[in-house]
Write a protein that holds these residues in place. Structure first.
Motif, PDB file in Angstrom:
ATOM      1  N   LEU A   1      33.850  52.740  44.018  1.00 49.61           N
ATOM      2  CA  LEU A   1      34.974  52.605  43.606  1.00 49.61           C
ATOM      3  C   LEU A   1      35.525  52.072  42.471  1.00 49.61           C
ATOM      4  O   LEU A   1      35.742  51.726  42.205  1.00 49.61           O
ATOM      5  CB  LEU A   1      35.323  54.063  44.163  1.00 49.61           C
ATOM      6  N   TRP A   2      36.175  51.152  43.681  1.00 49.03           N
ATOM      7  CA  TRP A   2      37.094  49.880  43.283  1.00 49.03           C
ATOM      8  C   TRP A   2      35.976  48.546  43.081  1.00 49.03           C
ATOM      9  O   TRP A   2      36.626  47.831  42.943  1.00 49.03           O
ATOM     10  CB  TRP A   2      37.892  49.276  44.342  1.00 49.03           C
TER      11      TRP A   2
ATOM     12  N   GLY B   1      41.636  55.589  43.869  1.00 44.10           N
ATOM     13  CA  GLY B   1      41.105  54.640  42.887  1.00 44.10           C
ATOM     14  C   GLY B   1      40.842  56.531  41.970  1.00 44.10           C
ATOM     15  O   GLY B   1      40.337  55.749  40.141  1.00 44.10           O
TER      16      GLY B   1
ATOM     17  N   LEU C   1      36.044  50.150  37.773  1.00 39.35           N
ATOM     18  CA  LEU C   1      37.389  50.446  37.528  1.00 39.35           C
ATOM     19  C   LEU C   1      38.289  48.669  37.382  1.00 39.35           C
ATOM     20  O   LEU C   1      39.325  49.362  36.751  1.00 39.35           O
ATOM     21  CB  LEU C   1      37.746  50.978  39.218  1.00 39.35           C
TER      22      LEU C   1
ATOM     23  N   SER D   1      42.854  46.332  44.218  1.00 42.58           N
ATOM     24  CA  SER D   1      43.190  46.874  44.929  1.00 42.58           C
ATOM     25  C   SER D   1      44.554  46.955  45.822  1.00 42.58           C
ATOM     26  O   SER D   1      45.503  48.305  45.535  1.00 42.58           O
ATOM     27  CB  SER D   1      41.663  47.480  45.369  1.00 42.58           C
TER      28      SER D   1
ATOM     29  N   LEU E   1      38.490  48.449  34.116  1.00 47.92           N
ATOM     30  CA  LEU E   1      39.498  49.124  33.425  1.00 47.92           C
ATOM     31  C   LEU E   1      40.986  49.013  33.447  1.00 47.92           C
ATOM     32  O   LEU E   1      41.428  49.177  32.776  1.00 47.92           O
ATOM     33  CB  LEU E   1      39.003  50.864  33.916  1.00 47.92           C
ATOM     34  N   LEU E   2      41.359  49.133  34.842  1.00 44.69           N
ATOM     35  CA  LEU E   2      42.831  48.403  35.378  1.00 44.69           C
ATOM     36  C   LEU E   2      42.858  47.535  34.172  1.00 44.69           C
ATOM     37  O   LEU E   2      43.662  47.143  33.499  1.00 44.69           O
ATOM     38  CB  LEU E   2      42.863  48.355  36.598  1.00 44.69           C
TER      39      LEU E   2
ATOM     40  N   VAL F   1      42.785  56.541  39.248  1.00 45.13           N
ATOM     41  CA  VAL F   1      43.435  55.763  38.077  1.00 45.13           C
ATOM     42  C   VAL F   1      42.328  56.788  36.740  1.00 45.13           C
ATOM     43  O   VAL F   1      43.138  56.242  35.385  1.00 45.13           O
ATOM     44  CB  VAL F   1      42.832  54.713  38.038  1.00 45.13           C
ATOM     45  N   ILE F   2      41.555  56.637  37.094  1.00 50.84           N
ATOM     46  CA  ILE F   2      40.692  57.240  35.899  1.00 50.84           C
ATOM     47  C   ILE F   2      41.692  58.883  34.749  1.00 50.84           C
ATOM     48  O   ILE F   2      41.559  57.982  33.429  1.00 50.84           O
ATOM     49  CB  ILE F   2      39.192  57.866  36.052  1.00 50.84           C
TER      50      ILE F   2
END
Length: 458
Positions: free
Chosen positions: A15-16, A420, A20, A269, A23-24, A423-424
């Motif tokens: 996931l991290w 996580g 991701l 993270s 994306l962040l 966040v999406i």
């Protein structure tokens, strides 16, 4: 249980992973471009507004200062001590560099989330403000199903990130120094939590406004003493941080070494964990602020990311680097990590250093518990209505007790997964509503210009 932990950690690592992180960073860079570097241009304006009286017809439940302190209470938790120690222990000193980069870029994300939270907030049947990602997803995009998903994740994250992780760290630090039974500590923290959160957002705001500045100053001064005592080491430490951020850090002692990718993963993270930019959850506190314009509170909230990550987390990382305890093993041959690493780092360089960390951890973690109780409450209220508020407060208070005896590795993994997943949907909404953010910002900048002209002509 071991198989469950293995599966949980595997999912957390996936996931991290790169998607991701991209994306962040991508959303942070995109918003920085759309807002023309607002976090750089108006950083000091946000600080000035923080100490100013509300302007115009300010509506809300708590003051601008209390809203920011509640947001900081949720952010400056164990992530600033235990989270940093864990990041450095796994990703090396290079993790600190990526924590800084993430915090600076994602200040734009923090601004956008807070603006949208105030813009789309509403008053519930009890006369209290309710806002945050679930509200701007539903009212801004019309996607009630995704708002429901975020609220559900918010409840899970509140119980995991804002409760179990914090209590677990409190118990670990207290047990290392004072040898108090975890159950006793858990019950004590549960009683204190109940006393605060049963009073609602105003009680939480008042406690946060007192506790956050006090605890941040206490920990900052303690760390600064260590740094000043070894100021000659700082240039070489910063050089090591920058080099290992791109080249990784070689193995030594009990430290197994870390790649640049691991430094990035841990840094991003843990930065998100410490400032909550991208999660959207802290914008729930911004929605409760007494303010006349969404942009004003957004600029105030934006400054919080710099306090939690660029100052508090940096103090922890530098003290660990100065102490030379990274890679050291405990009596059982296990490499020091988390609270134990931070405690050892401080205690080796300053008298009563372990007490500074233990007291700091208790204050940081407790403030995070009460802030996340409010976040979880608003998410729970969105899902089940105002009648569910009191039952949630009771549930959250009671959940403190089992959190005191869970294993740290399991608790942190659950927290990382919950964060996580949150966040999406949040970042999807922020990007799709970026035109609203831009329009509101342009309008507020005109207000600032007029206010400045009036002050000039006085």
């Amino acid at each position: 249980m071991d198989q469950f932990e293995a599966m949980l950690n595997a999912f957390k690592d996936w996931l991290w992973g790169p998607p991701l992180l991209i994306l962040l960073f991508g959303v942070g860079f995109y918003l920085t471009f759309v807002l023309k570097g607002l976090q750089f241009r108006y950083f000091f304006f946000g600080i000035k507004e923080l100490i100013s009286r509300p302007k115009g017809k300010a509506e809300g439940d708590i003051s601008q200062f209390e809203a920011l302190m509640t947001s900081l209470a949720g952010a400056i938790g164990t992530g600033s001590i235990v989270g940093v120690a864990t990041a450095v222990a796994i990703g090396g000193l290079g993790s600190l560099f990526w924590m800084w980069v993430t915090a600076i870029i994602c200040m734009a994300t923090k601004y956008a989330e807070s603006l949208l939270a105030v813009k789309f907030r509403k008053v519930d049947n009890r006369g209290e403000m309710i806002g945050g990602p679930m509200e701007y997803i539903e009212r801004g995009l019309g996607w009630k199903w995704m708002a429901f998903v975020f609220a559900a994740l918010g409840v899970v994250a509140a119980l995991g990130t804002g409760n179990l992780v914090q209590v677990n760290s409190i118990v670990e630090s207290v047990n290392i120094i004072f040898k108090i039974d975890p159950w006793v500590v858990g019950i004590l923290v549960a009683c204190l939590t109940g006393m605060v959160i049963l009073g609602g957002v105003k009680s939480i705001g008042h406690v946060s406004a007192f506790l956050v500045p006090l605890m941040a100053l206490f920990y900052f001064v303690g760390g600064l003493v260590v740094i000043l005592m070894h100021i000659q080491l700082i240039p070489s430490i910063f050089w090591q941080i920058f080099v290992s951020a791109f080249e990784g850090q070689a193995a030594f002692g009990g430290f197994a070494g870390a790649s640049a990718m691991m430094a990035i993963q841990m840094g991003v993270s843990r930065s998100i964990f410490s400032n909550e930019a991208g999660l959207g959850i802290s914008s729930i506190a911004a929605a409760a602020a007494q303010t006349d314009h969404p942009g004003r509170q957004a600029m105030i909230t934006m400054t919080g990311a710099s306090v939690s990550t660029l100052i508090v987390c940096t103090i922890t990382g530098l003290v660990i680097a100065i102490s030379g305890v990274l890679g050291m093993q405990d009596g059982n041959g296990k490499m020091l990590n988390g609270a134990a690493l931070a405690l050892t780092a401080f205690s080796t360089k300053i008298v009563w250093g372990d007490y500074i960390v233990a007291i700091g951890l208790f204050l940081f973690a407790f403030s995070t518990v009460i802030a996340w109780a409010y976040y979880g409450e608003k998410c729970f209220e969105y899902l089940f209505g105002e009648k569910a508020v009191i039952p949630f407060r009771i549930l959250f208070t009671l959940a403190v007790i089992p959190g005191s005896v869970l294993k740290m590795e399991t608790v942190w993994a659950i927290a990382d997964v919950a964060n996580g997943l949150m966040v999406i949907p949040n970042l999807i909404a922020v990007v799709l509503l970026s035109s609203v953010v831009s329009k509101e910002t342009d309008g507020f900048l005109q207000i600032i210009k007029k206010e400045s002209e009036r002050e000039t002509h006085r």
